[in-house]
Design an enzyme around this catalytic site. Structure first.
Site: not given
Ligand code: NAD
Length: 477
Positions: A150, A174, A250-251, A284, A380
């Site tokens: 998001w 998605k 990308e985590l 991130c 984080e």
């Molecule tokens: P999240 O992992 O909760 O969700 C990310 C996406 O994954 C959402 O669309 C969610 O619906 C989906 N999702 C959740 N569980 C899933 C599953 N079991 N299988 C498939 N899809 C699933 O993360 P968030 O809270 O939306 O985003 C924040 C995180 O993203 C932070 O840790 C941030 O550092 C990371 N991030 C990393 C980068 C990068 O480029 N490295 C960029 C932006 C954000």
């Protein structure tokens, strides 16, 4: 293209209202923005079937034509930047000036990959046998599942979509539960510029884990591109093993921001504001741990607090706002918990006060005296909190910086050229900013090591993850 907000799923070139809807709310005050289709498994099946059906035609379409469509989509984003930015501010909460910057950044991936589509070169290899010709071609992998977070609803999408479509892959996306509207707005523009039906599909869901998991498990999906938390990324990689799907992750990050004794302190403060406070600290690449060499620690903290104290906290739609609301109540609780823990363990509050949990607007906080036992050293923070720790030397600063399982980005401020190179090389991270608080750009490879992920997005390397190498040995004599 309509001026109304698109809230239906986009599958095989059609807008599907579905049978269930879920609310998307403004994080500032919970005002309802739109009711969005809550896609079910049948919709995912239809989207995946469309992406698989159209894949052979799309990949055979000449690369310059695929690239031209991407370029047109990027141009459309720019021509609609105000409307797209306002939508982003509403669903994500970020300040409007940052939302405009995000739309430009997101469009730059479409432009960049639009041009790169024509440069997906193969190889010829000198053979040992004079009767053989050895060639290597790069072929599109197949239908790709794209899952985005998001915090950058447009840019995290286009960084994947641009590379995938340039390579000749098709996409089922998605978006995150909180921010599906930007992705749907982009699908609307894609339809407008003439992207063929089925090439780009969007399945929003209020239960992202369940529906996302289902999407990723479909056998026709040949590659998964995920941006989000490390925990979910680890689960996705495990699950992908069943079909041996290619995975890009990308985590999360835990970026160190090192300020060495010879640094230009004003430049370091300016870089710190950029590296820390974009999207209210919810990036991130946010500087999570400030490591300052002892001789300049007090001077840096003083200048930093003076600058941070001027930041304007408020509603994202107000043009003066620097820091908007954080995304939801659990973000407030997490940030408050990390600040409380640090204070209980001896951190000093130099600026601001711990959040009271009553509002999602969090005023920036600067904490000093951070130690590795404090939870925010390992976590984080994802909020407007600066955590300062001192280091006795360059070597100690590097050791502190690398004391994390993450490795996305690291920042270092120093005037000394040899030190710049030495420290950058010693830092365990996929990216390093040297006297620079903003490293992200379409031309450069973005990505992490260790628990921050696998693969690279952006740059010419960004297309690699969407292609397979095929080696062809031809007997000519
Ligand atoms: P999240 O992992 O909760 O969700 C990310 C996406 O994954 C959402 O669309 C969610 O619906 C989906 N999702 C959740 N569980 C899933 C599953 N079991 N299988 C498939 N899809 C699933 O993360 P968030 O809270 O939306 O985003 C924040 C995180 O993203 C932070 O840790 C941030 O550092 C990371 N991030 C990393 C980068 C990068 O480029 N490295 C960029 C932006 C954000």
């Amino acid at each position: 293209m309509s001026e109304t907000i698109k809230g239906d799923a986009f599958v095989d070139g059609r807008w599907l209202p579905g049978t269930a809807r879920f609310p998307v709310k403004d994080p500032f005050d919970d005002t309802l923005i739109a009711e969005v289709t809550d896609a079910d498994e049948a919709m995912v099946d239809a989207a995946v079937a469309a992406a698989a059906r159209v894949f052979p035609t799309w990949k055979r379409r000449p690369a310059p034509e695929r690239g031209k469509l991407l370029g047109q989509l990027g141009a459309r984003m720019l021509s609609e930047e105000r409307r797209l930015a306002e939508l982003c501010t509403r669903e994500n909460g970020k300040p409007i000036k940052e939302a405009i910057a995000e739309v430009r950044y997101a469009a730059s991936f479409l432009t960049w990959f639009g041009a790169e589509a024509s440069r997906i070169y193969g190889e010829t290899i000198p053979a040992s046998n004079p009767d053989q010709r050895l060639t290597v071609v790069r072929e599109a992998i197949g239908p790709v599942a794209v899952i985005t977070p998001w915090n950058f609803p447009y840019a995290m999408l286009t960084r994947k979509l641009g590379a995938a479509l340039a390579a000749g892959c098709t996409v089922v996306a998605k978006p995150a539960e909180a921010t599906p509207l930007g992705t749907l707005a982009l699908a609307d523009l894609a339809e407008d510029v003439g992207l063929p039906a089925g090439v780009f599909n969007v399945v929003p869901s209020s239960h992202g884990g369940k529906l996302g998991g289902y999407l990723l498990s479909r056998p026709q999906i040949r590659k998964i591109s995920f941006t989000g938390s490390t925990e979910v990324g680890q689960q996705i990689m495990k699950n992908a093993a069943a079909d041996l799907k290619r995975v890009s992750l990308e985590l999360g990050g835990n970026a160190p921001f090192i300020v060495l004794a010879d640094a230009d302190l004003d430049a370091a403060v300016a870089g710190a504001l950029v590296a820390k406070f974009r999207n209210s600290g919810q990036t991130c690449v946010a500087a999570n741990r400030f490591i300052v060499e002892a001789p300049i620690a007090d001077a840096f903290a003083e200048k930093l607090c003076a600058a941070v104290g001027k930041l304007v906290v408020g509603r994202g739609s107000d043009s003066a706002t620097d820091i908007g609301p954080v995304i939801d109540n659990s973000a407030v609780e997490k940030i408050a918990g990390l600040v409380d823990d640090a204070v209980k363990r001896g951190a000093t509050v130099l600026l601001g006060a711990p959040p009271d949990g009553k509002t999602r607007l969090i005023h920036p906080i600067v904490l000093a005296g951070i130690t590795p036992e404090m939870a925010l050293w390992r976590t984080e923070i994802f909020g407007p909190v600066i955590a300062l720790r001192t280091a006795a030397s360059e070597a100690e600063a590097i050791a502190q910086a690398n004391d994390t399982e993450f490795g996305l980005v690291a920042y270092v401020y120093t005037r000394d050229g040899a030190r710049q190179q030495r420290v950058a090389e010693a830092l365990e991270a996929g990216m390093v900013g040297v006297n620079e608080g903003l490293v992200s750009t379409a031309q450069a490879p973005f990505g992490g090591i260790k628990h921050s992920g696998l693969g690279r997005e952006g740059s010419r390397h960004g297309i690699d993850d969407y292609t397979n190498l095929k080696y062809i040995a031809t007997r000519i004599g």
